[in-house]
Design a protein around this motif. Structure first.
Motif, PDB file in Angstrom:
ATOM      1  N   PHE A   1      11.551   5.932  57.715  1.00 24.19           N
ATOM      2  CA  PHE A   1      11.625   5.250  56.419  1.00 24.19           C
ATOM      3  C   PHE A   1      12.847   4.344  56.304  1.00 24.19           C
ATOM      4  CE2 PHE A   1       9.227   9.218  55.528  1.00 24.19           C
ATOM      5  CZ  PHE A   1       7.995   8.606  55.347  1.00 24.19           C
ATOM      6  N   GLY A   2      13.844   4.554  57.141  1.00 23.99           N
ATOM      7  CA  GLY A   2      14.994   3.666  57.167  1.00 23.99           C
ATOM      8  C   GLY A   2      15.861   3.790  55.926  1.00 23.99           C
ATOM      9  N   PRO A   3      16.759   2.828  55.721  1.00 25.39           N
ATOM     10  CA  PRO A   3      17.658   2.897  54.568  1.00 25.39           C
ATOM     11  C   PRO A   3      16.915   2.611  53.265  1.00 25.39           C
ATOM     12  CG  PRO A   3      17.966   0.830  55.720  1.00 25.39           C
ATOM     13  CD  PRO A   3      17.022   1.638  56.561  1.00 25.39           C
ATOM     14  N   TYR A   4      17.382   3.234  52.189  1.00 28.19           N
ATOM     15  CA  TYR A   4      16.775   3.004  50.884  1.00 28.19           C
ATOM     16  C   TYR A   4      17.815   2.440  49.934  1.00 28.19           C
ATOM     17  CZ  TYR A   4      19.127   7.049  48.709  1.00 28.19           C
ATOM     18  OH  TYR A   4      20.060   7.919  48.202  1.00 28.19           O
ATOM     19  N   GLU A   5      17.336   1.922  48.819  1.00 28.17           N
ATOM     20  CA  GLU A   5      18.237   1.548  47.737  1.00 28.17           C
ATOM     21  C   GLU A   5      17.637   2.002  46.418  1.00 28.17           C
ATOM     22  OE1 GLU A   5      18.880  -2.627  47.571  1.00 28.17           O
ATOM     23  OE2 GLU A   5      16.782  -3.140  47.789  1.00 28.17           O
ATOM     24  N   LEU A   6      18.518   2.396  45.531  1.00 27.47           N
ATOM     25  CA  LEU A   6      18.127   2.806  44.190  1.00 27.47           C
ATOM     26  C   LEU A   6      18.117   1.573  43.297  1.00 27.47           C
ATOM     27  CD1 LEU A   6      17.547   5.224  42.270  1.00 27.47           C
ATOM     28  CD2 LEU A   6      20.003   5.254  41.791  1.00 27.47           C
ATOM     29  N   ILE A   7      16.984   1.304  42.679  1.00 25.51           N
ATOM     30  CA  ILE A   7      16.875   0.172  41.759  1.00 25.51           C
ATOM     31  C   ILE A   7      17.155   0.624  40.330  1.00 25.51           C
ATOM     32  CG2 ILE A   7      15.326  -1.609  40.862  1.00 25.51           C
ATOM     33  CD1 ILE A   7      13.849  -1.468  43.540  1.00 25.51           C
ATOM     34  N   SER A   8      16.659   1.794  39.979  1.00 24.81           N
ATOM     35  CA  SER A   8      16.900   2.311  38.630  1.00 24.81           C
ATOM     36  C   SER A   8      16.693   3.811  38.628  1.00 24.81           C
ATOM     37  CB  SER A   8      15.965   1.651  37.608  1.00 24.81           C
ATOM     38  OG  SER A   8      14.606   1.945  37.917  1.00 24.81           O
ATOM     39  N   PHE A   9      17.400   4.474  37.727  1.00 22.49           N
ATOM     40  CA  PHE A   9      17.171   5.895  37.456  1.00 22.49           C
ATOM     41  C   PHE A   9      17.042   6.011  35.946  1.00 22.49           C
ATOM     42  CE2 PHE A   9      18.090  10.309  36.628  1.00 22.49           C
ATOM     43  CZ  PHE A   9      17.529  10.981  37.707  1.00 22.49           C
ATOM     44  N   ASN A  10      15.807   6.050  35.484  1.00 19.52           N
ATOM     45  CA  ASN A  10      15.515   6.017  34.054  1.00 19.52           C
ATOM     46  C   ASN A  10      15.275   7.440  33.563  1.00 19.52           C
ATOM     47  OD1 ASN A  10      14.623   5.601  31.465  1.00 19.52           O
ATOM     48  ND2 ASN A  10      12.934   4.239  32.013  1.00 19.52           N
ATOM     49  N   GLN A  11      16.224   7.949  32.787  1.00 24.99           N
ATOM     50  CA  GLN A  11      16.106   9.316  32.281  1.00 24.99           C
ATOM     51  C   GLN A  11      15.105   9.428  31.139  1.00 24.99           C
ATOM     52  OE1 GLN A  11      19.948  11.053  31.463  1.00 24.99           O
ATOM     53  NE2 GLN A  11      20.900  10.000  33.189  1.00 24.99           N
ATOM     54  N   GLY A  12      14.691   8.281  30.596  1.00 32.35           N
ATOM     55  CA  GLY A  12      13.685   8.307  29.542  1.00 32.35           C
ATOM     56  C   GLY A  12      14.105   9.164  28.362  1.00 32.35           C
ATOM     57  N   TRP A  13      13.260  10.109  28.018  1.00 29.98           N
ATOM     58  CA  TRP A  13      13.489  10.959  26.847  1.00 29.98           C
ATOM     59  C   TRP A  13      14.803  11.732  26.945  1.00 29.98           C
ATOM     60  CZ3 TRP A  13      13.524  16.412  26.709  1.00 29.98           C
ATOM     61  CH2 TRP A  13      13.538  16.978  25.430  1.00 29.98           C
ATOM     62  N   TYR A  14      15.229  12.043  28.161  1.00 35.10           N
ATOM     63  CA  TYR A  14      16.441  12.852  28.332  1.00 35.10           C
ATOM     64  C   TYR A  14      17.700  12.105  27.891  1.00 35.10           C
ATOM     65  CZ  TYR A  14      13.292  15.849  30.956  1.00 35.10           C
ATOM     66  OH  TYR A  14      12.246  16.656  31.311  1.00 35.10           O
ATOM     67  N   ASN A  15      17.613  10.782  27.756  1.00 36.18           N
ATOM     68  CA  ASN A  15      18.757  10.023  27.241  1.00 36.18           C
ATOM     69  C   ASN A  15      19.081  10.383  25.795  1.00 36.18           C
ATOM     70  OD1 ASN A  15      19.697   8.364  29.365  1.00 36.18           O
ATOM     71  ND2 ASN A  15      17.924   7.019  29.137  1.00 36.18           N
ATOM     72  N   THR A  16      18.111  10.955  25.089  1.00 36.25           N
ATOM     73  CA  THR A  16      18.324  11.279  23.674  1.00 36.25           C
ATOM     74  C   THR A  16      18.992  12.630  23.487  1.00 36.25           C
ATOM     75  OG1 THR A  16      16.147  12.347  23.437  1.00 36.25           O
ATOM     76  CG2 THR A  16      16.258   9.954  23.109  1.00 36.25           C
ATOM     77  N   ILE A  17      19.173  13.373  24.591  1.00 31.62           N
ATOM     78  CA  ILE A  17      19.740  14.718  24.497  1.00 31.62           C
ATOM     79  C   ILE A  17      21.239  14.652  24.735  1.00 31.62           C
ATOM     80  CG2 ILE A  17      19.680  17.058  25.430  1.00 31.62           C
ATOM     81  CD1 ILE A  17      16.884  16.504  26.420  1.00 31.62           C
TER      82      ILE A  17
ATOM     83  N   PHE B   1      21.204  15.425  35.717  1.00 33.76           N
ATOM     84  CA  PHE B   1      22.483  14.925  36.223  1.00 33.76           C
ATOM     85  C   PHE B   1      22.573  15.111  37.738  1.00 33.76           C
ATOM     86  CE2 PHE B   1      27.059  15.284  37.091  1.00 33.76           C
ATOM     87  CZ  PHE B   1      27.525  14.130  36.478  1.00 33.76           C
ATOM     88  N   ARG B   2      22.088  16.256  38.230  1.00 36.33           N
ATOM     89  CA  ARG B   2      22.121  16.518  39.674  1.00 36.33           C
ATOM     90  C   ARG B   2      21.255  15.519  40.433  1.00 36.33           C
ATOM     91  NH1 ARG B   2      19.352  18.754  43.863  1.00 36.33           N
ATOM     92  NH2 ARG B   2      17.473  19.044  42.598  1.00 36.33           N
ATOM     93  N   LEU B   3      20.043  15.292  39.940  1.00 35.88           N
ATOM     94  CA  LEU B   3      19.140  14.362  40.612  1.00 35.88           C
ATOM     95  C   LEU B   3      19.727  12.957  40.635  1.00 35.88           C
ATOM     96  CD1 LEU B   3      15.741  15.580  39.122  1.00 35.88           C
ATOM     97  CD2 LEU B   3      16.490  15.816  41.501  1.00 35.88           C
ATOM     98  N   ASN B   4      20.277  12.532  39.504  1.00 37.84           N
ATOM     99  CA  ASN B   4      20.895  11.215  39.444  1.00 37.84           C
ATOM    100  C   ASN B   4      22.020  11.102  40.473  1.00 37.84           C
ATOM    101  OD1 ASN B   4      21.364   8.570  37.944  1.00 37.84           O
ATOM    102  ND2 ASN B   4      23.359   9.544  37.742  1.00 37.84           N
ATOM    103  N   GLY B   5      22.824  12.147  40.571  1.00 38.74           N
ATOM    104  CA  GLY B   5      23.930  12.137  41.522  1.00 38.74           C
ATOM    105  C   GLY B   5      23.475  12.104  42.966  1.00 38.74           C
ATOM    106  N   MET B   6      22.353  12.756  43.271  1.00 39.01           N
ATOM    107  CA  MET B   6      21.826  12.733  44.637  1.00 39.01           C
ATOM    108  C   MET B   6      21.471  11.317  45.061  1.00 39.01           C
ATOM    109  SD  MET B   6      21.748  15.830  45.971  1.00 39.01           S
ATOM    110  CE  MET B   6      20.503  15.768  47.256  1.00 39.01           C
ATOM    111  N   PHE B   7      20.856  10.569  44.143  1.00 43.80           N
ATOM    112  CA  PHE B   7      20.491   9.188  44.462  1.00 43.80           C
ATOM    113  C   PHE B   7      21.717   8.279  44.506  1.00 43.80           C
ATOM    114  CE2 PHE B   7      16.229  10.479  42.863  1.00 43.80           C
ATOM    115  CZ  PHE B   7      15.452   9.997  43.904  1.00 43.80           C
ATOM    116  N   THR B   8      22.556   8.355  43.478  1.00 43.96           N
ATOM    117  CA  THR B   8      23.644   7.386  43.349  1.00 43.96           C
ATOM    118  C   THR B   8      24.770   7.627  44.340  1.00 43.96           C
ATOM    119  OG1 THR B   8      24.647   8.713  41.577  1.00 43.96           O
ATOM    120  CG2 THR B   8      23.167   6.931  40.917  1.00 43.96           C
ATOM    121  N   ALA B   9      24.879   8.841  44.869  1.00 45.24           N
ATOM    122  CA  ALA B   9      25.902   9.125  45.876  1.00 45.24           C
ATOM    123  C   ALA B   9      25.326   9.091  47.291  1.00 45.24           C
ATOM    124  CB  ALA B   9      26.544  10.485  45.608  1.00 45.24           C
ATOM    125  N   TRP B  10      24.073   8.674  47.424  1.00 42.38           N
ATOM    126  CA  TRP B  10      23.412   8.563  48.731  1.00 42.38           C
ATOM    127  C   TRP B  10      23.529   9.878  49.510  1.00 42.38           C
ATOM    128  CZ3 TRP B  10      23.609   4.125  46.242  1.00 42.38           C
ATOM    129  CH2 TRP B  10      22.647   3.168  46.538  1.00 42.38           C
TER     130      TRP B  10
END
Length: 544
Positions: free
Chosen positions: A527-543, A510-519
């Motif tokens: 490296f300049g500005p970035y954009e997040l295309i996807s944050f795939n939690q994979g197996w962690y979505n089942t928890i 959750f922390r990592l996702n928030g770091m990306f999605t809240a810039w």
């Protein structure tokens, strides 16, 4: 008579008890989401098409108390006793439909993220009511219509990303009021008309990305007054007959100036007054005259003056640039000798490289024989000097060729035994614990305006930059693949691994996702500005 005297006292006591009762009861009763925000969320849900049921939880319970998916609320109630929506995180959910005007009722929201869906319609003017809004993230949809002037009165807006839509019309002059906005990402739309000179009043702007639109008129010289601007990227617009303002040569903060294919005329700009300039692209215009004898910043990695009408000889200004990766002077009318000393002061050991593209000019001789290191590419096809290529021993440089930036992928070869199949384990290539098996998360990531042409020498620096920004150890990040896209932009597939344990905790994901999605990752000059295309939690979505 005694009973009559007691009656007012009893009534008073009852009144006090009832007041205390309702006072105690009120916070409990109001521990819910503000009703008007609940109505707004239901209207937003009703205007969207959700084929995969990602918003199915929005049909039951309370948004904040019932944990509606992709809705993040403040941790405490407001002064009105209600919970309020802080973030809408609807990244890449295969949503379509339109944006409901009721968005404006989420008046305390800070992050509005609808990126990478297929949402159409217009941006409702009611978003101008969300005065707390900091991040407006609408890129990668099918939005059309014009930009509402009301956006220009959002006092806390830090980032406006509307790129890769079909938005048309003028850039509102009201946007000059966005005093806290650092990032204007409006590229890849159908915006038209003049860039408002009033944007020069923006005190916080660092990235101005307006490339790939239908903008016309002239390039405002007033933009040179922007006190903190790092990137001006206006490629693929039509400033027909306009010249590059000479004042741009004095933007002391500028790191990147990209004006490719803008129908510009006049001379090559004198950028001697830009001490940290790392990237200059003014290719595919109608610039004329000789290349001026200017002094480039020692940070420069990329100089592209190709596809213009430049004449005269190639001056010696391109030597002594230690980080130069690409010099493109092709498709001009340059004459004289092929330079043979540009690479002499560049460290070309390891994975570094240099491309010198001089194709399709009128170069007719060599100043000295060419003997570059193996990782220097020289392209001379289409010059008179290639008529005598065999005698001059330059045949390898006279073949027709096009510079293509290299992509790549991680080398995951290992001598370790296979991981257990009980979980979707993967190896950590650089783990301090040999043969560690862990379950990663997967991130789609893109650099929107990088300051280099070849990523490979910067890959290690990128890993340090991103893991530092995420408070991770450097070995926890793998750049699985990277690929250059039109722009040029650099798309990456990343893996993030747990630290010395097979699994992330749910809170860490959750922390990592928030770091990306809240810039919350700091900007990088290179490296300049970035954009997040996807944050795939994979197996962690089942928890749960």
């Amino acid at each position: 008579m005694g009973q009559n005297m007691l009656q007012p006292q009893v009534l008073c006591l009852c009144s006090i008890i009832l007041t205390l009762f309702f006072t105690l009861l009120q916070p409990t009763a109001a521990q819910i989401t503000a009703p008007w925000e609940v109505d707004a969320l239901k209207a937003i849900r009703g205007s969207l098409i959700d084929p995969h049921g990602n918003l199915s939880s929005w049909n039951r319970g309370d948004p904040c108390m019932g944990n509606w998916s992709h809705v993040i609320c403040y941790n405490a109630t407001g002064s009105d006793g209600y919970f309020h929506v802080k973030e809408l995180q609807l990244l890449s959910l295969n949503l379509s439909g339109i944006l409901a005007p009721e968005l404006g009722q989420l008046s305390q929201m800070k992050i509005m993220d609808f990126m990478w869906n297929s949402i159409g319609g217009t941006i409702p003017k009611e978003v101008g009511n969300i005065t707390s809004l900091e991040l407006m993230l609408l890129n990668g949809n099918q939005l059309n219509g014009s930009l509402p002037e009301e956006i220009g009165f959002l006092p806390n807006l830090n980032r406006i990303q509307i790129d890769q839509n079909h938005i048309s019309g003028l850039i509102p002059k009201s946007f000059a009021n966005l005093n806290k906005t650092k990032h204007f990402h409006m590229n890849n739309n159908s915006l038209s008309g003049q860039i408002p000179p009033e944007l020069s009043r923006l005190p916080s702007l660092v990235h101005l990305l307006l490339d790939n639109n239908n903008l016309s008129g002239y390039i405002p010289p007033e933009l040179s007054k922007l006190p903190n601007v790092l990137i001006i990227q206006l490629d693929n617009n039509n400033f027909s007959g306009s010249t590059i303002p000479s004042s741009y040569g004095n933007i002391s903060t500028l790191l990147k100036l990209s004006l490719r294919n803008c129908s510009l005329e006049g001379p090559v700009p004198d950028v001697s007054g830009i001490p940290q300039l790392g990237y200059l692209d003014v290719s595919w215009n109608q610039l004329r005259g000789p290349i001026p004898s200017i002094q480039f910043s020692s940070n420069i990695t990329t100089i592209d003056l190709s596809h213009n009408n430049l004449n005269g000889s190639i001056p010696g200004i391109f030597s002594g640039l230690p980080y130069l990766q690409r010099l493109s002077l092709d498709d001009n009318n340059l004459t004289g000798s092929v330079p043979s000393n540009i690479w002499q002061d560049i460290d070309l050991r390891g994975n570094k490289s240099l491309v010198l593209d001089f194709q399709n000019n009128a170069l007719n001789n060599l100043s000295t024989p060419l003997s570059p290191p193996p990782n220097v590419t020289i392209l001379l096809h289409g010059n008179p000097v290639c008529i005598g290529q065999n005698q001059l021993n330059i045949s390898q440089y006279c073949q027709s060729g096009t510079y293509v930036a290299r992509g790549g992928s991680a080398d995951n070869s290992t001598v370790c035994p296979p991981c257990s199949s009980d979980f979707p384990f993967e190896r950590i290539p650089m783990s301090p614990i040999p043969c560690s098996c862990v379950v990663p998360v997967y991130v789609g990531y893109r650099l929107k305006s990088p300051g280099f042409s070849n990523f490979i020498p910067y890959e290690s620096q990128f890993q340090q930059y991103l893991t530092s920004g995420l408070s991770l150890s450097s070995y926890q990040l793998e750049v699985s693949t990277f690929m250059w896209e039109e722009g040029p932009r650099l798309k990456m597939d990343l893996k993030i691994f747990p630290n010395n344990t097979p699994f992330f905790t749910v809170s860490e994901v959750f922390r990592l996702n928030g770091m990306f999605t809240a810039w919350q990752i700091a900007d990088s000059d290179i490296f300049g500005p970035y954009e997040l295309i996807s944050f795939n939690q994979g197996w962690y979505n089942t928890i749960e």
